[in-house]
Design an enzyme around this catalytic site. Structure first.
Site, PDB file in Angstrom:
ATOM      1  N   HIS A   1       0.857  -1.195   0.000  1.00  0.00           N
ATOM      2  CA  HIS A   1       0.000   0.000   0.000  1.00  0.00           C
ATOM      3  C   HIS A   1       0.894   1.246   0.000  1.00  0.00           C
ATOM      4  O   HIS A   1       1.954   1.255   0.626  1.00  0.00           O
ATOM      5  CB  HIS A   1      -0.917  -0.014   1.223  1.00  0.00           C
ATOM      6  CG  HIS A   1      -2.005   1.011   1.131  1.00  0.00           C
ATOM      7  ND1 HIS A   1      -1.820   2.312   1.514  1.00  0.00           N
ATOM      8  CD2 HIS A   1      -3.284   0.928   0.681  1.00  0.00           C
ATOM      9  CE1 HIS A   1      -2.943   2.985   1.308  1.00  0.00           C
ATOM     10  NE2 HIS A   1      -3.847   2.170   0.802  1.00  0.00           N
TER      11      HIS A   1
ATOM     12  N   GLU B   1      -3.424   1.516  -7.521  1.00  0.00           N
ATOM     13  CA  GLU B   1      -3.907   2.594  -6.663  1.00  0.00           C
ATOM     14  C   GLU B   1      -3.042   3.837  -6.877  1.00  0.00           C
ATOM     15  O   GLU B   1      -1.980   3.968  -6.244  1.00  0.00           O
ATOM     16  CB  GLU B   1      -3.818   2.193  -5.193  1.00  0.00           C
ATOM     17  CG  GLU B   1      -4.769   1.101  -4.781  1.00  0.00           C
ATOM     18  CD  GLU B   1      -5.210   1.270  -3.336  1.00  0.00           C
ATOM     19  OE1 GLU B   1      -6.411   1.304  -3.104  1.00  0.00           O
ATOM     20  OE2 GLU B   1      -4.347   1.394  -2.457  1.00  0.00           O
TER      21      GLU B   1
END
Ligand SMILES: O=C(CO)COP(=O)(O)O
EC number: 5.3.1.1
Length: 171
Positions: free
Chosen positions: A14, A84
């Site tokens: 992430h 992302e």
């Protein structure tokens, strides 16, 4: 510990861990390989910063992030790639469907060239970053968008609409 708790999936790479904790591409790749070796399924996040997008290096950045994983694993069965864009996470600035499709297509082509046609075809590439009930259908309609990694909107009733958008392409 996660395995002992019966948790099947783990999110790795992430952007917050890459930027705040300094996790390098190689370190994320090592973690992906280790998690798979322990029987976990992995959502592996890749994505560029706004600065990287504006300098035209988006594909180079996500390819390098994906390469560090590909160099360390053989079996992609239990891997989902999450695109992302860092500038879209928790900001309310969602990638346009065309922006998402362009990167997803690029990632699939990268997998086809550098891993195999089978892995490119079967690996789910999902999008994350300010997905809402309002924008999910258009994103989900794009051919290479295979689902979503949802933050804020997963806590709201509109999450149902996001889940249901999975049927957009088959409708
Ligand atoms: O980071 C995210 C999921 O990992 C995305 O969060 P948002 O959907 O709130 O932008």
């Amino acid at each position: 510990m996660l395995v002992n708790l019966g948790i099947p999936w783990v999110i790795l790479g992430h952007s917050e861990r890459r930027s705040l904790l300094g996790e390098s591409n190689e370190f994320v790749g090592d973690k992906v390989a280790y998690a798979l070796s322990q029987g976990l399924k992995v959502i592996a996040c890749v994505g560029e910063t706004l600065e990287q997008r504006e300098s035209g290096s988006t594909m180079d950045v996500v390819a390098a992030q994906t390469k560090a994983i590909a160099e360390r694993i053989k079996d992609w069965t239990n891997v989902v790639v999450a695109y992302e864009p860092v500038w879209a996470i928790g900001t309310g600035k969602v990638a346009t469907p065309d922006q998402a499709q362009e990167v997803h297509d690029g990632l699939r082509k990268w997998l086809a060239t550098n891993v195999s046609a089978e892995v490119a075809e079967s690996t789910r590439i999902i999008y994350g970053g300010s997905v809402t009930g309002a924008n999910c259908k258009e994103l989900a309609a794009k051919p290479d968008v295979d689902g979503f990694l949802v933050g804020g909107a997963s806590l709201k009733p509109e999450f149902i609409d996001i889940i249901n958008s999975a049927t957009v392409k088959s409708a």
